[in-house]
Design a protein around this motif. Sequence first.
Motif, PDB file in Angstrom:
ATOM      1  N   ALA A 162     -45.881  45.828  92.978  1.00  0.00           N
ATOM      2  CA  ALA A 162     -46.097  45.491  94.389  1.00  0.00           C
ATOM      3  C   ALA A 162     -47.559  45.145  94.638  1.00  0.00           C
ATOM      4  CB  ALA A 162     -45.665  46.656  95.279  1.00  0.00           C
ATOM      5  N   TRP A 163     -48.472  45.861  93.970  1.00  0.00           N
ATOM      6  CA  TRP A 163     -49.901  45.553  94.095  1.00  0.00           C
ATOM      7  C   TRP A 163     -50.176  44.116  93.680  1.00  0.00           C
ATOM      8  CZ3 TRP A 163     -54.842  47.530  95.102  1.00  0.00           C
ATOM      9  CH2 TRP A 163     -55.890  46.916  94.429  1.00  0.00           C
ATOM     10  N   PRO A 170     -56.361  35.588  92.341  1.00  0.00           N
ATOM     11  CA  PRO A 170     -57.064  34.478  93.008  1.00  0.00           C
ATOM     12  C   PRO A 170     -57.443  34.782  94.458  1.00  0.00           C
ATOM     13  CG  PRO A 170     -55.242  33.633  91.707  1.00  0.00           C
ATOM     14  CD  PRO A 170     -55.124  35.124  91.672  1.00  0.00           C
ATOM     15  N   LEU A 171     -56.609  35.541  95.166  1.00  0.00           N
ATOM     16  CA  LEU A 171     -56.938  35.912  96.544  1.00  0.00           C
ATOM     17  C   LEU A 171     -58.182  36.796  96.579  1.00  0.00           C
ATOM     18  CD1 LEU A 171     -56.358  36.160  99.576  1.00  0.00           C
ATOM     19  CD2 LEU A 171     -54.804  38.054  99.034  1.00  0.00           C
ATOM     20  N   LEU A 172     -58.265  37.755  95.668  1.00  0.00           N
ATOM     21  CA  LEU A 172     -59.419  38.642  95.645  1.00  0.00           C
ATOM     22  C   LEU A 172     -60.684  37.884  95.238  1.00  0.00           C
ATOM     23  CD1 LEU A 172     -57.770  41.776  93.986  1.00  0.00           C
ATOM     24  CD2 LEU A 172     -58.032  41.236  96.408  1.00  0.00           C
ATOM     25  N   HIS A 173     -60.547  36.948  94.304  1.00  0.00           N
ATOM     26  CA  HIS A 173     -61.695  36.111  93.937  1.00  0.00           C
ATOM     27  C   HIS A 173     -62.176  35.308  95.145  1.00  0.00           C
ATOM     28  CE1 HIS A 173     -61.897  36.958  89.721  1.00  0.00           C
ATOM     29  NE2 HIS A 173     -60.652  36.581  89.501  1.00  0.00           N
ATOM     30  N   ALA A 174     -61.221  34.766  95.910  1.00  0.00           N
ATOM     31  CA  ALA A 174     -61.595  33.964  97.076  1.00  0.00           C
ATOM     32  C   ALA A 174     -62.296  34.813  98.129  1.00  0.00           C
ATOM     33  CB  ALA A 174     -60.340  33.311  97.660  1.00  0.00           C
ATOM     34  N   LEU A 175     -61.828  36.049  98.326  1.00  0.00           N
ATOM     35  CA  LEU A 175     -62.482  36.926  99.292  1.00  0.00           C
ATOM     36  C   LEU A 175     -63.912  37.236  98.871  1.00  0.00           C
ATOM     37  CD1 LEU A 175     -59.666  39.517 100.117  1.00  0.00           C
ATOM     38  CD2 LEU A 175     -60.552  37.721 101.604  1.00  0.00           C
ATOM     39  N   GLU A 176     -64.081  37.573  97.610  1.00  0.00           N
ATOM     40  CA  GLU A 176     -65.412  37.950  97.138  1.00  0.00           C
ATOM     41  C   GLU A 176     -66.375  36.772  97.182  1.00  0.00           C
ATOM     42  OE1 GLU A 176     -67.519  39.890  93.183  1.00  0.00           O
ATOM     43  OE2 GLU A 176     -65.573  38.887  93.043  1.00  0.00           O
ATOM     44  N   ALA A 226     -66.919  39.942 101.022  1.00  0.00           N
ATOM     45  CA  ALA A 226     -67.408  40.039  99.650  1.00  0.00           C
ATOM     46  C   ALA A 226     -67.209  41.442  99.081  1.00  0.00           C
ATOM     47  CB  ALA A 226     -68.876  39.644  99.599  1.00  0.00           C
ATOM     48  N   VAL A 227     -67.493  42.462  99.884  1.00  0.00           N
ATOM     49  CA  VAL A 227     -67.365  43.839  99.399  1.00  0.00           C
ATOM     50  C   VAL A 227     -65.901  44.212  99.190  1.00  0.00           C
ATOM     51  CG1 VAL A 227     -67.728  46.255 100.027  1.00  0.00           C
ATOM     52  CG2 VAL A 227     -69.547  44.589 100.387  1.00  0.00           C
ATOM     53  N   ALA A 228     -65.041  43.882 100.153  1.00  0.00           N
ATOM     54  CA  ALA A 228     -63.620  44.205 100.015  1.00  0.00           C
ATOM     55  C   ALA A 228     -63.022  43.491  98.808  1.00  0.00           C
ATOM     56  CB  ALA A 228     -62.870  43.825 101.287  1.00  0.00           C
ATOM     57  N   GLY A 229     -63.311  42.195  98.669  1.00  0.00           N
ATOM     58  CA  GLY A 229     -62.783  41.459  97.528  1.00  0.00           C
ATOM     59  C   GLY A 229     -63.349  41.949  96.211  1.00  0.00           C
ATOM     60  N   GLY A 230     -64.654  42.273  96.180  1.00  0.00           N
ATOM     61  CA  GLY A 230     -65.270  42.740  94.948  1.00  0.00           C
ATOM     62  C   GLY A 230     -64.718  44.073  94.475  1.00  0.00           C
ATOM     63  N   PHE A 231     -64.624  45.040  95.378  1.00  0.00           N
ATOM     64  CA  PHE A 231     -64.106  46.348  94.993  1.00  0.00           C
ATOM     65  C   PHE A 231     -62.629  46.264  94.605  1.00  0.00           C
ATOM     66  CE2 PHE A 231     -67.989  47.986  96.646  1.00  0.00           C
ATOM     67  CZ  PHE A 231     -68.146  49.243  96.086  1.00  0.00           C
ATOM     68  N   ALA A 232     -61.845  45.487  95.360  1.00  0.00           N
ATOM     69  CA  ALA A 232     -60.429  45.337  95.016  1.00  0.00           C
ATOM     70  C   ALA A 232     -60.270  44.637  93.675  1.00  0.00           C
ATOM     71  CB  ALA A 232     -59.707  44.557  96.115  1.00  0.00           C
ATOM     72  N   MET A 233     -61.174  43.690  93.369  1.00  0.00           N
ATOM     73  CA  MET A 233     -61.114  43.027  92.069  1.00  0.00           C
ATOM     74  C   MET A 233     -61.396  44.001  90.945  1.00  0.00           C
ATOM     75  SD  MET A 233     -60.437  39.924  91.189  1.00  0.00           S
ATOM     76  CE  MET A 233     -59.672  40.130  89.583  1.00  0.00           C
ATOM     77  N   LEU A 234     -62.352  44.912  91.160  1.00  0.00           N
ATOM     78  CA  LEU A 234     -62.613  45.943  90.148  1.00  0.00           C
ATOM     79  C   LEU A 234     -61.411  46.856  89.977  1.00  0.00           C
ATOM     80  CD1 LEU A 234     -66.307  46.996  90.893  1.00  0.00           C
ATOM     81  CD2 LEU A 234     -65.459  45.673  88.966  1.00  0.00           C
ATOM     82  N   PHE A 235     -60.786  47.254  91.102  1.00  0.00           N
ATOM     83  CA  PHE A 235     -59.577  48.076  91.009  1.00  0.00           C
ATOM     84  C   PHE A 235     -58.517  47.368  90.169  1.00  0.00           C
ATOM     85  CE2 PHE A 235     -60.637  49.915  95.456  1.00  0.00           C
ATOM     86  CZ  PHE A 235     -61.567  50.754  94.875  1.00  0.00           C
ATOM     87  N   LEU A 236     -58.327  46.078  90.432  1.00  0.00           N
ATOM     88  CA  LEU A 236     -57.312  45.312  89.715  1.00  0.00           C
ATOM     89  C   LEU A 236     -57.616  45.282  88.223  1.00  0.00           C
ATOM     90  CD1 LEU A 236     -54.888  43.423  89.569  1.00  0.00           C
ATOM     91  CD2 LEU A 236     -56.399  41.527  90.151  1.00  0.00           C
ATOM     92  N   GLU A 237     -58.870  45.054  87.858  1.00  0.00           N
ATOM     93  CA  GLU A 237     -59.225  44.992  86.441  1.00  0.00           C
ATOM     94  C   GLU A 237     -59.040  46.342  85.764  1.00  0.00           C
ATOM     95  OE1 GLU A 237     -59.776  42.287  84.756  1.00  0.00           O
ATOM     96  OE2 GLU A 237     -59.532  41.120  86.592  1.00  0.00           O
TER      97      GLU A 237
END
Length: 250
Positions: A162-163, A170-176, A226-237
């Motif tokens: 679901a995550w 790509p959405l998280l990259h675009a946010l960051e 940028a912060v929301a997308g960056g932290f969520a991208m780290l969570f995803l990785e």
Amino acid sequence: MRPRLLLALAAALVLVPAALLLAFRMPEFGAHPLPYGDAATALMLHERHVTNMVSGVNFDLRAIDTLGEEIMLLAAVGGAVMLLRGARGEGGQRRAAAIPGRPIPRRSEAVVLLCRLLAPVTLLFGLYVVLHAQLTPGGGFQGGVIIASAMLLVWLGEGYAAWRRMLPGPLLHALEGGGAALYALAGLAGLALGDAFLANVLPPGESGSLLSGGLIPLLNLGVALAVAGGFAMLFLEFLEETRAPEEGEE
């Protein structure tokens, strides 16, 4: 362990007295010897009509420094992603890892219910912190971290699949990247109009209003994205590190 303990004790003998001396010699609350605080307060109230002086300093008096911090965050997240993907590979899948001999426990209904209740509430609170940065304590960084925490609750309550469906990479990259670009483009607007970089080009509004602050709400929004997308991208990785490998991957 004994040498480490001795080293820790020796460091404490030096640092603890210094910390106590510093604590007792600190000025009283509200008293500061330098005029910077008073000057910043008067300037932000008059020029930007903001009531949160921290946001006024971050997004006006030292706005270029804040842009540098956003670029540092962008570079740090990009470096972490490159390192993790370099060892793991670029491929990804939308199922959780299944390690032999260590079954994945089923989520309890209480955890699922609690996450479904807290995720939207946490998201709304994060948006509130972002939108009111020029009025009350808070800002794009704090609100962005709260929004990213709401995204993490989706994984905790709904699972890995679901995550990945709700928050694709790509959405998280675009946010960051988009958040950092929004900040920089807002600064270029001043140059396009013949003024200085990051000069205010919007009306300051009425003090105490949600639309006060001139350019500050727009810059704050860029930081939040940028912060929301960056932290969520780290969570995803980090979550990708636990998945089952694709065929041909190590």
